[in-house]
Design a protein around this motif. Structure first.
Motif, mmCIF file in Angstrom:
data_model
loop_
_atom_site.group_PDB
_atom_site.id
_atom_site.type_symbol
_atom_site.label_atom_id
_atom_site.label_comp_id
_atom_site.label_asym_id
_atom_site.label_seq_id
_atom_site.Cartn_x
_atom_site.Cartn_y
_atom_site.Cartn_z
ATOM 1 N N LEU A 443 0.828 -1.208 0.000
ATOM 2 C CA LEU A 443 0.000 0.000 0.000
ATOM 3 C C LEU A 443 0.860 1.254 0.000
ATOM 4 O O LEU A 443 0.359 2.354 -0.223
ATOM 5 N N ILE A 444 2.160 1.065 0.244
ATOM 6 C CA ILE A 444 3.081 2.187 0.446
ATOM 7 C C ILE A 444 3.997 2.339 -0.767
ATOM 8 O O ILE A 444 4.620 1.370 -1.217
ATOM 9 N N LYS A 445 4.092 3.540 -1.275
ATOM 10 C CA LYS A 445 4.917 3.796 -2.460
ATOM 11 C C LYS A 445 6.398 3.581 -2.159
ATOM 12 O O LYS A 445 7.117 2.940 -2.925
ATOM 13 N N ASN A 446 6.860 4.141 -1.059
ATOM 14 C CA ASN A 446 8.279 4.040 -0.693
ATOM 15 C C ASN A 446 8.415 3.062 0.474
ATOM 16 O O ASN A 446 8.508 3.458 1.632
ATOM 17 N N LYS A 447 8.418 1.776 0.145
ATOM 18 C CA LYS A 447 8.406 0.745 1.191
ATOM 19 C C LYS A 447 9.822 0.283 1.536
ATOM 20 O O LYS A 447 10.243 0.333 2.679
ATOM 21 N N TYR A 448 10.555 -0.196 0.544
ATOM 22 C CA TYR A 448 11.894 -0.732 0.776
ATOM 23 C C TYR A 448 12.903 -0.042 -0.136
ATOM 24 O O TYR A 448 12.538 0.543 -1.166
ATOM 25 N N CYS A 449 14.181 -0.150 0.224
ATOM 26 C CA CYS A 449 15.233 0.381 -0.659
ATOM 27 C C CYS A 449 16.440 -0.550 -0.636
ATOM 28 O O CYS A 449 16.681 -1.270 0.339
ATOM 29 N N TYR A 450 17.179 -0.493 -1.739
ATOM 30 C CA TYR A 450 18.311 -1.393 -1.962
ATOM 31 C C TYR A 450 19.478 -0.611 -2.555
ATOM 32 O O TYR A 450 19.287 0.421 -3.214
ATOM 33 N N ALA A 451 20.692 -1.113 -2.341
ATOM 34 C CA ALA A 451 21.880 -0.515 -2.962
ATOM 35 C C ALA A 451 21.758 -0.601 -4.478
ATOM 36 O O ALA A 451 21.324 -1.616 -5.016
ATOM 37 N N ASN A 452 22.174 0.471 -5.148
ATOM 38 C CA ASN A 452 21.962 0.536 -6.597
ATOM 39 C C ASN A 452 23.158 1.106 -7.345
ATOM 40 O O ASN A 452 23.024 1.571 -8.472
ATOM 41 N N SER A 453 24.330 1.106 -6.721
ATOM 42 C CA SER A 453 25.522 1.598 -7.426
ATOM 43 C C SER A 453 26.751 0.848 -6.947
ATOM 44 O O SER A 453 26.788 0.352 -5.812
ATOM 45 N N ASP A 454 27.740 0.786 -7.812
ATOM 46 C CA ASP A 454 29.003 0.141 -7.434
ATOM 47 C C ASP A 454 29.674 0.893 -6.287
ATOM 48 O O ASP A 454 30.306 0.285 -5.414
ATOM 49 N N ASP A 455 29.530 2.226 -6.282
ATOM 50 C CA ASP A 455 30.184 3.029 -5.245
ATOM 51 C C ASP A 455 29.597 2.754 -3.867
ATOM 52 O O ASP A 455 30.334 2.662 -2.881
ATOM 53 N N ILE A 456 28.270 2.621 -3.782
ATOM 54 C CA ILE A 456 27.661 2.377 -2.464
ATOM 55 C C ILE A 456 28.031 0.982 -1.965
ATOM 56 O O ILE A 456 28.263 0.765 -0.778
ATOM 57 N N THR A 457 28.136 0.021 -2.892
ATOM 58 C CA THR A 457 28.565 -1.336 -2.514
ATOM 59 C C THR A 457 30.014 -1.325 -2.060
ATOM 60 O O THR A 457 30.372 -1.953 -1.053
ATOM 61 N N LYS A 458 30.856 -0.600 -2.790
ATOM 62 C CA LYS A 458 32.270 -0.481 -2.429
ATOM 63 C C LYS A 458 32.416 0.182 -1.059
ATOM 64 O O LYS A 458 33.218 -0.255 -0.216
ATOM 65 N N GLU A 459 31.626 1.214 -0.814
ATOM 66 C CA GLU A 459 31.667 1.926 0.462
ATOM 67 C C GLU A 459 31.305 0.991 1.622
ATOM 68 O O GLU A 459 31.977 0.982 2.665
ATOM 69 N N MET A 460 30.263 0.187 1.438
ATOM 70 C CA MET A 460 29.858 -0.761 2.484
ATOM 71 C C MET A 460 30.941 -1.803 2.725
ATOM 72 O O MET A 460 31.248 -2.141 3.876
ATOM 73 N N ASN A 461 31.504 -2.325 1.663
ATOM 74 C CA ASN A 461 32.549 -3.345 1.814
ATOM 75 C C ASN A 461 33.783 -2.786 2.521
ATOM 76 O O ASN A 461 34.381 -3.453 3.376
#
Length: 642
Positions: A443-461
């Motif tokens: 029912l909610i437009k903005n329910k979940y979010c996920y990593a969507n770039s190589d940079d954000i994945t690199k930053e987390m790692n």
């Protein structure tokens, strides 16, 4: 292959601060003709000075003139390597490769193919040469021209179990993080590949990992695994474990106990065995249906603080060692030992809880029916959410069939409500297809979010992984597992970090996840917190974390949102349990009962029954959460509405 120590050779891929002096010494020796260019390792060491300047663009303490002067000395070193490879013949190639240091093996193969050194080897001897070199099949098939040149000879090699069987299983059936580019000989036909599998299944020795890949293989025209082959693999797998019981045993050390305990919930660990105790007095004193359902959240912890399913598999907790020892076929559900342990725990919890409710005269199916047909209307005004549940006296087979159908009905009705704002039972009669689990909306437009770039994945790692060296400093050694632990517990400056880590540290500062305060590295705690959630859970339930930083990352496209009822780990988990549409090794219990392909075994059906109940309870929790958050947004607005 010779044994050697690091000090005896130079490898540009493994160089450290200070190794630039080795480069100078090697180039000076070359200029004075003091390098033995008939020695494969000396030739490659010289070549690696060229690689050094291709990798390193500036050197602390070196002027631009000094850097350019030494780089010029390396420009024609490929010719030195070429001249050496001209001296290779079919008679000396194995001996030369045996002399080659392990660190240079890839270089040897690259130049062997690049210079077409293989043309000096006769068709009669090529198979013997390849066996003498001990190259694996992927290495043999990495060059298109080489494979075409020796098409028939390489095919003969692949028809041998040693070279062909493990290759086709790995290439066609096993999933790899990165695809390995290989070229298949034209003569190595599908029939020849299938014969390798059939011969293996009939052979004396088998490997359970290979058998599992065959059993769970999805159809592919390049290697079609027939039902008969799967059946034979399953039989061989059973035979293997029956004959190796004493050698391979593992027990999940769980005990779930319901009784008159002082605390509502207690967890103990004695000698490596976990005991989870639940007070029956609490359950007996709180038999209202909302509390009985809330017990799955607060007692059994089916979900976390963001109402994400705790039993769905995610990447967190998987070590490099577990990846090394595990095997995953193409299309198989990605899970590890931790997942199997939690899955076992949740099954035991459900079975024990249902029995306790039965003692109190409460039927879990009635509680489920109440949620859909009464609670949703009373709390949220959702009408017509009918839910057909099994009767207490139904057979276990009948209960499983009814629950399988009921889950389909729940998903279909909730999708209709989200799409149309109401449940039209007359229209529902005309819907013949069940929605895919992943397609059921929120029912909610903005329910979940996920990593969507190589940079954000690199930053987390960089911040959270224990598989990099950022947490190592001379001051602290290997005391901390990751960068976050180091920064939160120590006063560390950039100068304290290893030279080879400083560029990564500066990049993290540019990203904003760390910053300098009086030359000391500090964490940007809000950013660290949201990245930690993404890293450990793969997903954030956005309405539980109203963060301006998250909002900014979404606007930049580095994080992507969706509006589904279930998170990606959740719908993959449910698909694994219920179907086999996405995963080749799916349990497919829903399919078994819907399509009447049932295993008429009481124990199996009882296990399936508790799994169906577990899925239904999780659907209740997720739908209730969705409706509650939707009511909150109606009152407060959506923080993430752009």
């Amino acid at each position: 292959m010779k044994d050697f120590e690091h000090k005896d050779y130079f490898d540009a891929r493994l160089c450290f601060h200070g190794d630039e002096e080795k480069v100078v010494a090697i180039l000076d020796s070359y200029a004075q003709n003091q390098i033995d260019l008939t020695n494969i390792n000396k030739v490659f060491e010289l070549y690696h000075t060229k690689l050094f300047f291709e990798i390193v663009s500036e050197i602390p303490g070196w002027t631009e003139e000094k850097y350019s002067e030494h780089k010029r000395k390396t420009l024609k070193l490929n010719n030195v390597v070429h001249e050496f490879f001209k001296s290779i013949t079919e008679d000396n190639i194995v001996a030369i490769f045996d002399e080659c240091y392990v660190s240079y093996w890839d270089d040897f193969r690259d130049f062997f193919y690049k210079f077409k050194t293989y043309t000096c080897i006769s068709r009669k001897k090529i198979c013997d040469v390849l066996k003498g070199l001990h190259w694996n099949t992927f290495q043999i098939l990495q060059d298109k021209s080489f494979v075409e040149y020796f098409d028939k000879e390489i095919t003969l090699l692949l028809e041998e179990q040693t070279y062909g069987l493990h290759f086709i299983v790995s290439h066609y059936l096993e999933e790899h993080e990165k695809a390995q580019k290989v070229y298949i000989p034209r003569s190595f036909t599908v029939d020849k590949r299938v014969k390798l599998i059939e011969a293996y299944l009939k052979g004396e020795d088998v490997n359970p990992n290979i058998l599992q890949l065959i059993i769970n293989a999805k159809y592919t025209p390049e290697l079609p695994i027939s039902p008969k082959m799967k059946k034979m693999a399953d039989q061989r797998n059973t035979e293997f474990w029956n004959s190796n019981k004493s050698a391979f045993t593992h027990e999940y050390g769980f005990c779930v106990s319901f009784g008159p305990y002082e605390n509502v919930k207690n967890i103990r660990n004695e000698n490596g065995k976990w005991t989870l105790e639940y007070d029956t007095g609490w359950i007996k004193s709180n038999t209202d249906y909302p509390t009985l359902l809330n017990n799955f959240i607060y007692l059994f912890e089916y979900t976390d603080s963001q109402t994400r399913c705790t039993y769905a598999s995610n990447n967190y907790g998987k070590s490099a060692l577990s990846d090394f020892f595990s095997v995953r076929g193409k299309g198989m559900y990605k899970k590890g030992t931790a997942f199997d342990m939690l899955e076992s725990l949740s099954d035991i919890q459900m079975a024990g809880y249902v029995k306790q409710l039965n003692v109190l005269g409460i039927n879990i199916e009635n509680v489920i029916k109440w949620f859909f047909e009464s609670y949703l209307f009373e709390e949220f005004g959702i009408r017509n959410f009918t839910c057909n549940m099994p009767k207490p006296n139904d057979s276990i087979l009948s209960k499983c069939k009814t629950l399988a159908s009921a889950i389909d009905g729940v998903l279909s009705k909730y999708k209709m409500f989200c799409d149309d704002g109401e449940i039209d039972l007359d229209l529902f009669r005309y819907i013949t297809d069940s929605p895919r689990i992943k397609d059921v909306p929120s029912l909610i437009k903005n329910k979940y979010c996920y990593a969507n770039s190589d940079d954000i994945t690199k930053e987390m790692n960089f911040m959270f992984s224990d598989q990099n060296m950022l947490a190592y400093t001379e001051k602290t050694g290997s005391q901390y597992d990751n960068m976050v632990q180091l920064v939160l517990n120590e006063e560390i400056g950039i100068a304290d970090c290893q030279p080879y880590n400083q560029e990564a540290i500066k990049w993290l500062i540019e990203r904003g996840v760390i910053y300098l305060e009086d030359e000391v590295i500090k964490c940007q705690k809000e950013r660290v917190l949201l990245l930690k959630e993404l890293y450990e859970k793969n997903v954030i339930s956005m309405q539980y974390m109203k963060s301006p930083i998250l909002k900014e990352l979404i606007a930049k496209g580095e994080i992507v949102t969706d509006n589904k009822l279930l998170t990606k780990p959740e719908y993959q988990y449910f698909d694994y349990l219920l179907n086999n549409s996405e995963f080749s090794d799916g349990k497919a219990i829903r399919n078994r009962y819907i399509h009447d392909s049932i295993i008429t075994d009481e124990k199996t059906m009882t296990t399936d029954y508790y799994t169906f109940l577990k899925v239904m309870i999780m659907m209740i929790i997720k739908i209730n959460d969705d409706c509650c958050l939707n009511e909150m947004i109606k009152e407060e607005g959506d923080f993430y509405e752009l």
